[in-house]
Design a protein around this motif. Structure first.
Motif, PDB file in Angstrom:
ATOM      1  N   PRO A   1     -53.841 -29.993  46.362  1.00 49.86           N
ATOM      2  CA  PRO A   1     -52.462 -29.801  46.828  1.00 49.86           C
ATOM      3  C   PRO A   1     -51.430 -29.587  45.714  1.00 49.86           C
ATOM      4  N   THR A   2     -51.825 -29.633  44.447  1.00 50.40           N
ATOM      5  CA  THR A   2     -50.811 -29.624  43.384  1.00 50.40           C
ATOM      6  C   THR A   2     -50.598 -28.225  42.793  1.00 50.40           C
ATOM      7  N   HIS A   3     -49.549 -28.134  41.960  1.00 48.10           N
ATOM      8  CA  HIS A   3     -49.093 -26.834  41.454  1.00 48.10           C
ATOM      9  C   HIS A   3     -50.144 -26.127  40.603  1.00 48.10           C
ATOM     10  N   ASP A   4     -51.089 -26.891  40.029  1.00 56.62           N
ATOM     11  CA  ASP A   4     -52.117 -26.259  39.193  1.00 56.62           C
ATOM     12  C   ASP A   4     -53.325 -25.808  40.025  1.00 56.62           C
TER      13      ASP A   4
ATOM     14  N   ALA B   1     -46.990 -34.070  44.642  1.00 59.02           N
ATOM     15  CA  ALA B   1     -47.187 -32.683  44.204  1.00 59.02           C
ATOM     16  C   ALA B   1     -45.866 -32.030  43.787  1.00 59.02           C
ATOM     17  N   ASP B   2     -44.801 -32.250  44.582  1.00 60.68           N
ATOM     18  CA  ASP B   2     -43.510 -31.637  44.242  1.00 60.68           C
ATOM     19  C   ASP B   2     -42.954 -32.217  42.951  1.00 60.68           C
TER      20      ASP B   2
ATOM     21  N   PRO C   1     -52.062 -40.831  46.323  1.00 59.92           N
ATOM     22  CA  PRO C   1     -52.696 -39.557  46.666  1.00 59.92           C
ATOM     23  C   PRO C   1     -51.915 -38.440  45.976  1.00 59.92           C
ATOM     24  N   GLU C   2     -52.592 -37.550  45.264  1.00 61.92           N
ATOM     25  CA  GLU C   2     -51.858 -36.543  44.491  1.00 61.92           C
ATOM     26  C   GLU C   2     -50.967 -35.698  45.394  1.00 61.92           C
ATOM     27  N   SER C   3     -51.378 -35.579  46.665  1.00 62.51           N
ATOM     28  CA  SER C   3     -50.578 -34.750  47.581  1.00 62.51           C
ATOM     29  C   SER C   3     -49.184 -35.340  47.821  1.00 62.51           C
ATOM     30  N   GLU C   4     -49.002 -36.649  47.581  1.00 61.41           N
ATOM     31  CA  GLU C   4     -47.682 -37.257  47.792  1.00 61.41           C
ATOM     32  C   GLU C   4     -46.722 -37.018  46.632  1.00 61.41           C
TER      33      GLU C   4
ATOM     34  N   LEU D   1     -44.603 -33.450  40.461  1.00 61.32           N
ATOM     35  CA  LEU D   1     -45.352 -32.922  39.312  1.00 61.32           C
ATOM     36  C   LEU D   1     -44.876 -31.523  38.955  1.00 61.32           C
ATOM     37  N   ARG D   2     -44.721 -30.690  39.981  1.00 56.60           N
ATOM     38  CA  ARG D   2     -44.304 -29.304  39.744  1.00 56.60           C
ATOM     39  C   ARG D   2     -42.920 -29.268  39.090  1.00 56.60           C
TER      40      ARG D   2
ATOM     41  N   SER E   1     -53.404 -32.279  37.282  1.00 64.71           N
ATOM     42  CA  SER E   1     -53.564 -33.439  38.169  1.00 64.71           C
ATOM     43  C   SER E   1     -55.029 -33.586  38.553  1.00 64.71           C
ATOM     44  N   TYR E   2     -55.616 -34.769  38.277  1.00 62.18           N
ATOM     45  CA  TYR E   2     -57.043 -34.971  38.494  1.00 62.18           C
ATOM     46  C   TYR E   2     -57.265 -36.176  39.392  1.00 62.18           C
ATOM     47  N   PRO E   3     -57.434 -35.910  40.689  1.00 58.05           N
ATOM     48  CA  PRO E   3     -57.546 -36.994  41.671  1.00 58.05           C
ATOM     49  C   PRO E   3     -58.900 -37.700  41.571  1.00 58.05           C
TER      50      PRO E   3
ATOM     51  N   ALA F   1     -46.923 -30.074  50.621  1.00 58.27           N
ATOM     52  CA  ALA F   1     -47.951 -30.031  49.576  1.00 58.27           C
ATOM     53  C   ALA F   1     -49.344 -30.113  50.190  1.00 58.27           C
ATOM     54  N   ARG F   2     -49.514 -31.025  51.157  1.00 59.73           N
ATOM     55  CA  ARG F   2     -50.824 -31.175  51.784  1.00 59.73           C
ATOM     56  C   ARG F   2     -51.205 -29.942  52.597  1.00 59.73           C
TER      57      ARG F   2
END
Lengths: 251, 251
Positions: free
Chosen positions: B76-79, A188-189, A183-186, A191-192, A205-207, B117-118
């Motif tokens: 939830p991501t930085h973008d 997110a940090d 899940p991209e939310s896991e 990636l940033r 990020s493309y879920p 993030a979520r």
């Protein structure tokens, strides 16, 4: 690195797109072609077949980009008003281009002749040049930094081919994709932080939700091949360190 | 007939569309849905994940339309910066919506819990309401005349379903299509004259090349069913009189 970035705007002209009747294909097609020329598509506006709307979009986008492309509204019928609208935006008249007229005369010689409606397709903003169209005879038009293309995607393709390699651009924007069943939310940090550590790189990020599982593709973009590779390698390492399995090339 | 016409603007937010990586599906989907609500899609702008670009597009389109829809950038991501950009456009702060927080807490209770993030997905421009999203928990957002939807088309679909019938609109724009195996340039005058003879009707001409032959579909649009039928009947009669064979429903 303070490299010059070349940009283009795109104005899509057509009630058929805004009514939902026709699925647009030109945004993706032109965006991909521009990338190959080292030019970034910076903004798209989709406007109806209404002169004031076209004029406003054309004037806004041509002023703040190196190039402006338009698609649609250059056929022979009454709803084809792109040439008139762009001439109006430029404050110039409309004239029949002699070469366009000759091309259309030849094309229609065995197809019923050059009627007044067909001659509309030879009209250009005063001073404009032509963009070749081997398909239907009716050419595209270049005037200043504006490129006026057909709305029918496969004809627009041919006009883009005729323009390939003729526009000045910078280095193409490169991209690499890493997929991950997460899940991209896991992440997110993660990636940033990765993006922050690599100047000149962006991570999108493309879920997705597929086969009952969630995942995401992470697209790293940069004009610098070495920076891109460094960022991709770092992102993969960080995903592994977080107990994830990166999939090179995306999922 | 000086009927009130309801309009909407649409801002598509996403580098993935402008890079050509992702084929947009939301323009056609939202346009079709708006037609059913009696609202016309008046203009679309596709902008990158850049706050100033989003703010400019949002402020331009919300001011001159009854409604503004946006898609993309609410994950939830930085973008994902849509909420911050729209709050900035409105001159308001960003707050965590208590109901969105509760929905996300429930959704993630068995999926690793509500991380920071979520929790980003519960942030809304101050004073905003939620739009239900039965799929992934993360809601859409309504603030004033702005409707903030997900970028993933099937999630945007669910949010549109939640909104169906709740927005004030006018009469839906109706359309009928007539196809004909004819080069559109041969009937350009006929089309223009027919349109002129029927107030409140527009005729769009959409040429195609298929099975080695050229043809066109003529789409007649009107908010008035009787006017539409009259225009369609007249167009068919004029095509027959010109020795052509109109195909009801299009080709």
């Amino acid at each position: 690195m303070s490299e010059r970035i070349w940009t283009a705007g795109l104005t899509i002209i057509g009630d058929e797109i805004l009514s939902g009747r026709t699925q647009d294909r030109n945004v993706a097609q032109i965006a991909g072609w521009l990338n190959l020329q080292g030019i970034r598509l910076a903004e798209v506006r989709i406007v109806p077949d209404v002169e004031e709307a076209i004029v406003e979009a054309v004037n806004a986008l041509r002023a703040r980009n190196d190039y402006l492309f338009t698609t649609g509204g250059i056929g022979p019928t009454h709803d084809d008003i792109t040439v008139d609208a762009i001439a109006s935006a430029l404050g110039v008249g409309v004239e029949v281009h002699p070469k366009a007229r000759a091309v259309l005369e030849a094309h229609y010689a065995t197809r019923g002749g050059l009627t007044e409606a067909r001659l509309r397709m030879a009209r250009v903003p005063a001073g404009a040049e032509l963009i070749e169209n081997p398909m239907s005879g009716a050419p595209g038009i270049r005037t200043g930094n504006i490129f006026i293309l057909a709305g029918v995607p496969h004809i627009a393709t041919l006009m883009l081919e005729a323009l390939s390699g003729t526009l000045e651009g910078g280095r193409p924007l490169l991209s690499k994709t890493i997929g991950c069943w997460v899940p991209e939310s896991e992440v997110a940090d993660l990636l940033r932080d990765t993006e922050k550590a690599h100047e000149g790189c962006q991570i999108g990020s493309y879920p997705f939700f597929r086969d009952g599982k969630v995942g995401a593709n992470f697209v790293v973009r940069s004009a610098d091949a070495a920076a891109l590779d460094g960022c991709v390698a770092d992102l993969e390492a960080r995903l592994v360190a977080a107990g994830r399995t990166p999939v090179s090339g995306g999922i």
